[in-house]
Scaffold this motif. Structure first.
Motif, PDB file in Angstrom:
ATOM      1  N   PRO A 122       8.698 -45.513  40.274  1.00 23.83           N
ATOM      2  CA  PRO A 122      10.207 -43.974  40.522  1.00 23.83           C
ATOM      3  C   PRO A 122      11.145 -44.214  40.792  1.00 23.83           C
ATOM      4  O   PRO A 122      12.057 -43.270  40.968  1.00 23.83           O
ATOM      5  CB  PRO A 122       9.365 -44.151  42.614  1.00 23.83           C
ATOM      6  N   ASP A 123      11.830 -45.637  40.485  1.00 24.78           N
ATOM      7  CA  ASP A 123      13.643 -45.669  40.398  1.00 24.78           C
ATOM      8  C   ASP A 123      13.392 -45.780  39.001  1.00 24.78           C
ATOM      9  O   ASP A 123      15.003 -46.692  38.793  1.00 24.78           O
ATOM     10  CB  ASP A 123      13.715 -47.488  41.259  1.00 24.78           C
ATOM     11  N   ALA A 124      13.248 -44.939  38.180  1.00 19.20           N
ATOM     12  CA  ALA A 124      13.765 -45.069  36.537  1.00 19.20           C
ATOM     13  C   ALA A 124      14.550 -44.713  36.945  1.00 19.20           C
ATOM     14  O   ALA A 124      15.187 -43.805  37.499  1.00 19.20           O
ATOM     15  CB  ALA A 124      12.771 -44.584  35.550  1.00 19.20           C
ATOM     16  N   ALA A 125      15.788 -44.951  35.802  1.00 16.71           N
ATOM     17  CA  ALA A 125      17.526 -44.208  35.522  1.00 16.71           C
ATOM     18  C   ALA A 125      17.461 -44.696  33.851  1.00 16.71           C
ATOM     19  O   ALA A 125      16.261 -45.733  33.322  1.00 16.71           O
ATOM     20  CB  ALA A 125      18.232 -45.225  36.610  1.00 16.71           C
ATOM     21  N   GLN A 126      18.251 -44.242  33.497  1.00 23.54           N
ATOM     22  CA  GLN A 126      18.759 -43.959  31.933  1.00 23.54           C
ATOM     23  C   GLN A 126      19.495 -45.631  31.961  1.00 23.54           C
ATOM     24  O   GLN A 126      20.122 -46.114  32.720  1.00 23.54           O
ATOM     25  CB  GLN A 126      19.400 -43.492  31.198  1.00 23.54           C
ATOM     26  N   PRO A 127      19.309 -46.031  30.843  1.00 24.15           N
ATOM     27  CA  PRO A 127      20.212 -47.248  30.869  1.00 24.15           C
ATOM     28  C   PRO A 127      21.739 -47.205  31.233  1.00 24.15           C
ATOM     29  O   PRO A 127      22.378 -48.085  31.333  1.00 24.15           O
ATOM     30  CB  PRO A 127      20.106 -47.746  29.722  1.00 24.15           C
ATOM     31  N   CYS A 172      15.142 -38.136  28.584  1.00 26.07           N
ATOM     32  CA  CYS A 172      13.972 -38.799  29.647  1.00 26.07           C
ATOM     33  C   CYS A 172      13.815 -40.159  29.250  1.00 26.07           C
ATOM     34  O   CYS A 172      14.225 -40.768  28.935  1.00 26.07           O
ATOM     35  CB  CYS A 172      12.267 -38.102  29.110  1.00 26.07           C
ATOM     36  N   HIS A 173      12.975 -40.497  30.670  1.00 30.04           N
ATOM     37  CA  HIS A 173      13.875 -41.688  30.695  1.00 30.04           C
ATOM     38  C   HIS A 173      12.577 -42.820  30.000  1.00 30.04           C
ATOM     39  O   HIS A 173      12.150 -43.817  29.847  1.00 30.04           O
ATOM     40  CB  HIS A 173      13.748 -42.436  32.030  1.00 30.04           C
ATOM     41  N   HIS A 174      11.452 -42.144  29.144  1.00 28.65           N
ATOM     42  CA  HIS A 174      10.293 -43.129  28.957  1.00 28.65           C
ATOM     43  C   HIS A 174      10.044 -42.786  27.759  1.00 28.65           C
ATOM     44  O   HIS A 174      10.316 -40.825  28.016  1.00 28.65           O
ATOM     45  CB  HIS A 174       8.904 -43.279  29.969  1.00 28.65           C
ATOM     46  N   ARG A 175       9.682 -42.847  27.103  1.00 27.61           N
ATOM     47  CA  ARG A 175       8.706 -41.723  25.554  1.00 27.61           C
ATOM     48  C   ARG A 175       7.425 -41.907  25.009  1.00 27.61           C
ATOM     49  O   ARG A 175       7.951 -43.360  24.720  1.00 27.61           O
ATOM     50  CB  ARG A 175       9.975 -41.720  24.389  1.00 27.61           C
ATOM     51  N   GLU A 189      18.028 -36.229  33.604  1.00 22.89           N
ATOM     52  CA  GLU A 189      18.215 -37.235  33.416  1.00 22.89           C
ATOM     53  C   GLU A 189      18.565 -37.761  34.768  1.00 22.89           C
ATOM     54  O   GLU A 189      18.059 -38.819  34.964  1.00 22.89           O
ATOM     55  CB  GLU A 189      18.245 -37.872  32.515  1.00 22.89           C
ATOM     56  N   THR A 190      19.661 -37.130  35.619  1.00 21.18           N
ATOM     57  CA  THR A 190      20.038 -37.646  36.742  1.00 21.18           C
ATOM     58  C   THR A 190      19.038 -37.358  37.938  1.00 21.18           C
ATOM     59  O   THR A 190      20.300 -37.079  39.356  1.00 21.18           O
ATOM     60  CB  THR A 190      21.402 -37.638  36.533  1.00 21.18           C
ATOM     61  N   THR A 220      14.619 -23.942  34.825  1.00 19.92           N
ATOM     62  CA  THR A 220      13.254 -25.406  35.286  1.00 19.92           C
ATOM     63  C   THR A 220      14.310 -26.310  36.202  1.00 19.92           C
ATOM     64  O   THR A 220      13.427 -26.696  36.764  1.00 19.92           O
ATOM     65  CB  THR A 220      12.840 -25.357  33.795  1.00 19.92           C
ATOM     66  N   ILE A 221      15.077 -26.753  35.877  1.00 18.61           N
ATOM     67  CA  ILE A 221      15.868 -27.480  35.894  1.00 18.61           C
ATOM     68  C   ILE A 221      16.492 -26.961  37.739  1.00 18.61           C
ATOM     69  O   ILE A 221      16.290 -28.245  38.458  1.00 18.61           O
ATOM     70  CB  ILE A 221      17.714 -27.950  35.552  1.00 18.61           C
ATOM     71  N   ASP A 222      17.244 -26.174  37.807  1.00 16.94           N
ATOM     72  CA  ASP A 222      17.080 -25.494  39.940  1.00 16.94           C
ATOM     73  C   ASP A 222      16.188 -25.668  39.867  1.00 16.94           C
ATOM     74  O   ASP A 222      15.990 -26.255  41.029  1.00 16.94           O
ATOM     75  CB  ASP A 222      17.637 -24.156  39.178  1.00 16.94           C
ATOM     76  N   ARG A 223      14.781 -25.467  39.677  1.00 14.02           N
ATOM     77  CA  ARG A 223      13.551 -25.825  40.953  1.00 14.02           C
ATOM     78  C   ARG A 223      13.733 -26.817  40.753  1.00 14.02           C
ATOM     79  O   ARG A 223      12.757 -26.625  41.519  1.00 14.02           O
ATOM     80  CB  ARG A 223      12.913 -25.089  39.845  1.00 14.02           C
ATOM     81  N   LEU A 224      13.580 -28.036  39.581  1.00 12.89           N
ATOM     82  CA  LEU A 224      13.561 -29.067  39.667  1.00 12.89           C
ATOM     83  C   LEU A 224      13.968 -30.000  40.840  1.00 12.89           C
ATOM     84  O   LEU A 224      13.777 -30.530  41.761  1.00 12.89           O
ATOM     85  CB  LEU A 224      13.299 -30.187  38.444  1.00 12.89           C
TER      86      LEU A 224
END
Length: 716
Positions: free
Chosen positions: A209-214, A124-127, A99-100, A41-45
């Motif tokens: 659209p620009d979400a990232a982990q803290p 995930c960036h948001h829960r 997450e990246t 799944t990550i490969d496809r994403l």
């Protein structure tokens, strides 16, 4: 990917919904199929990310994700260390890639997210979480001798801060309700139903659209600072000492590993931190303590709760109306347990006034729930309305289950059970809460001995999860099955034992506390005895425990056993008699081994009665407390009091405080250095030095070979 555990669905807005849905299981776990599916799944994403605006991760199961695959983890050994490290590193690398990605990822948490499930959500960036009491979030790994190895420590300390993550999430394995998780900052939004859950997650990814982990954002600071921050650095030295105090010196490696991994992970970059966490995880998962705890507190416990000791034939049963005889603290606690699950209860004592005192105890328990916001006043009123106090046996009419909880006197129990039999339903289950009196003898007081079963609750009933079911000579399979189902109905765990004086739990518990008294007579200082127990992993020392149950109870049990023909006595009995002769009967009297008022302290007179010496090494004192219980349990196996390892292990941990780190009293024998053979050799040493009560029985001698296993012996 026909066998994938992750479904991929994309919409016209470019949002991909990934649904965790293992087709081979009722729950999603981090097994090989998940790892393969997540990797693909990550490969496809990554390949299609330019056409994807966001990702929503959710689940098709009742729970979001159940965590690590314990069946695989329990097989880890020091010899497989490299393979385990490679696997956990792969799992972490997949979540790190998620997450990246450079596109927003939101978790729509539809149910419980514990352990690995919460680790996936934190990647995930948001829960968003479903606002459902069953949707608990947390890291319970420490309760199985592990730590979160999929990035849970690294992410939680950066998200919440070191102190909050350790105290509110990691060190005690708390399971948080959605509202508490949101208050803590673990999740961002609540949803009322599944549709709203996914909709909120989808709306968030489109709006960010620009979400990232803290921790991947430039200039981000960890709440409360890092170990180099002066304010945090000044408090860090107290953490190990406080942890040792909390654990009472017991040798549990997981909490210390969690503390070390958390502190060290904040002193390096996030990717190096994952490596640090992984190494600590592998140390634990390949160690004996996690193997013991996973076997007992997961596999053995689930086997029992799943009906392993229940007769297979009879249909499932649920009580509708229960009569409880005796409204003391124990009877009131039993009434509370049934009323809590919606069962009507008749609480009978010698008078309505006495029964009302028992109901008042229940009102106190319910009142605490209301005051803590865990129950509404309306629910409390309905709860209490289900309990009818009475002094009239005729009010037992319609009861399909009767549980007596009167004093430990056979004649009294005969009378109240016979009275109940005459007034309850003609086929009512007749249960006795006795902790020592043989059930076969109690059944002689009724017309239907086949319907009599022991149902031994532990005090306090509202907190203790175990019930010991005792099968008398005439107890039918139907009665045992009904008792088993009733115990599961009230959410407790039933173990099944055969009839004998003291059964299993009281008999084995008695050997431990009397051994503590013996140590005192042999010159071990009182607090050294207590520390020996605590540092071995017991929740309390034997002298404290004797004081709490009263010194007269073990003496009464011994006297009754002597009347029944028992000749063997324990050297600790003379110690108890010496104190009772001076009026020191235990905590309820304010004085026993300890003076309890104005605060607990060792009675100075003990030093005069039993002068201290260094004749018994501290290590011997520790092992004597453990070995005397293990040897007595092995005797219970020989005598067929116990028929399963699971009943022995869970009964010892949940009922009588045997240290969970050893996996239960019979697992202690199997896991002892050198296996059963090593245990037998050490038991013989203790027997030669301290008495024949440590001499191993034949079943242990038969298994004292390099490949010997008591678990296998009992099962066969």
């Amino acid at each position: 990917m026909s066998e994938s555990t992750i479904r991929w669905e994309s919409d016209a807005d470019g949002v991909v919904v990934l649904t965790l849905d293992d087709p081979a299981s009722s729950a999603n776990t981090m097994d090989d199929a998940y790892v393969t599916s997540m990797g693909a799944t990550i490969d496809r994403l990554e390949a299609e990310k330019d056409s994807i605006r966001g990702v929503v991760l959710t689940s098709a199961k009742k729970t979001f994700f159940a965590g690590g695959n314990l069946g695989s983890l329990i097989q880890a050994t020091p010899e497989t260390r490299d393979q385990v490290l490679a696997q956990v590193t792969l799992v972490k690398s997949q979540l790190r890639r998620l997450e990246t990605l450079g596109i927003p990822v939101a978790a729509a948490i539809n149910g419980a997210a514990l352990g690995g499930g919460l680790e996936i959500a934190l990647a995930c960036h948001h829960r968003v979480v479903l606002d459902d009491p069953k949707a608990k979030l947390g890291f319970p790994e420490v309760t199985l001798g592990l730590l979160p190895g999929g990035g849970g420590i690294v992410r939680s300390v950066r998200l919440l801060g070191l102190t909050t993550a350790l105290l509110e999430l990691l060190l005690r394995g708390q399971q948080l309700h959605p509202s508490k998780a949101m208050e803590l900052g673990l999740v961002h939004e609540l949803a009322g139903d599944r549709d709203e859950l996914v909709a909120k997650a989808r709306a968030w990814v489109l709006a960010n659209p620009d979400a990232a982990q803290p921790w991947d954002t430039k200039g981000c600071k960890v709440p409360g600072g890092t170990p180099s921050t002066p304010s945090l650095a000044s408090t860090l030295p107290a953490f190990p000492a406080n942890l040792t105090k909390q654990l009472k010196g017991a040798p549990y490696p997981a909490p210390y590993a969690i503390l070390s991994a958390a502190v060290e992970s904040l002193q390096v970059d996030v990717d190096t931190a994952f490596t640090v966490e992984g190494r600590y995880f592998v140390d634990l998962v390949t160690g004996q303590v996690s193997t013991n705890m996973i076997q007992a507190l997961w596999f053995d416990l689930n086997a029992i709760n799943g009906g392993a000791s229940r007769p297979a034939g009879p249909e499932r049963y649920a009580a509708a109306k229960v009569g409880v005889l005796g409204a003391g603290m124990m009877g009131a606690g039993i009434a509370h347990a049934f009323a809590e699950v919606g069962v009507e209860v008749v609480l009978k004592d010698v008078s309505t006034e006495a029964a009302q005192k028992g109901k008042a105890h229940v009102e106190g328990l319910v009142g605490k729930q209301v005051s803590r916001g865990r129950m509404t006043p309306e629910s409390a009123d309905a709860f209490l309305a289900r309990i009818t106090p009475t002094g009239d046996a005729a009010d037992l009419a319609g009861c399909d289950v009767v549980v007596e909880a009167v004093f430990e006197d056979q004649a009294l129990k005969h009378r109240v059970l016979g009275e109940a039999e005459a007034n309850a339903l003609p086929d009512a289950l007749l249960a006795s809460n006795t902790s020592t009196l043989p059930i076969t003898g109690l059944a002689e007081g009724v017309q239907r001995p086949a319907d009599v079963v022991g149902m031994h609750f532990f005090s306090p009933v509202d907190k203790m999860p175990l019930v010991e079911l005792i099968v008398g000579e005439q107890t039918s399979d139907a009665a045992l099955a009904r008792a088993y189902d009733v115990v599961r109905q009230i959410g407790k765990t039933p173990i099944v034992v055969r009839d004998s004086r003291g059964f299993f739990t009281s008999r084995v518990f008695g050997t431990m506390v009397l051994e503590g008294a013996s140590l005192l007579a042999e010159g071990v200082a009182p607090m050294s005895i207590e520390r020996a127990a605590l540092q071995a992993g017991f929740p309390a020392g034997p002298l404290t425990l004797i004081d709490e149950v009263t010194l007269t109870l073990p003496l009464k049990i011994r006297d009754e056993a002597a009347k029944a023909g028992a000749t063997e006595d324990h050297p600790g009995v003379a110690v108890l008699r010496a104190l009772v002769e001076q009026g020191r009967t235990g905590k309820s009297a304010g004085k026993g081994f300890f003076d309890w008022q104005p605060e607990k302290r060792v009675w100075p007179g003990l030093a005069e009665l039993f002068p201290t010496s260094d004749a018994v090494p501290f290590a011997d004192a520790q092992e004597r407390l453990l070995f005397v219980m293990a040897v007595e349990t092995a005797r219970c196996v020989v005598e067929k009091v116990l028929n399963s390892v699971e009943d022995a292990n869970i009964g010892s941990i949940m009922g009588i405080g045997f240290p969970p780190l050893y996996g239960g009293v019979l697992q202690y024998i199997d896991q002892y250095p050198g296996g059963v053979a090593g245990f037998v050799a050490r038991a013989d040493e203790l027997a030669d030095a301290y008495g024949e009560r440590f001499r191993p029985p034949a079943i242990l001698l038969e298994r004292a070979v390099p490949a010997g296993s008591l678990r296998v012996a009992v099962a066969s």
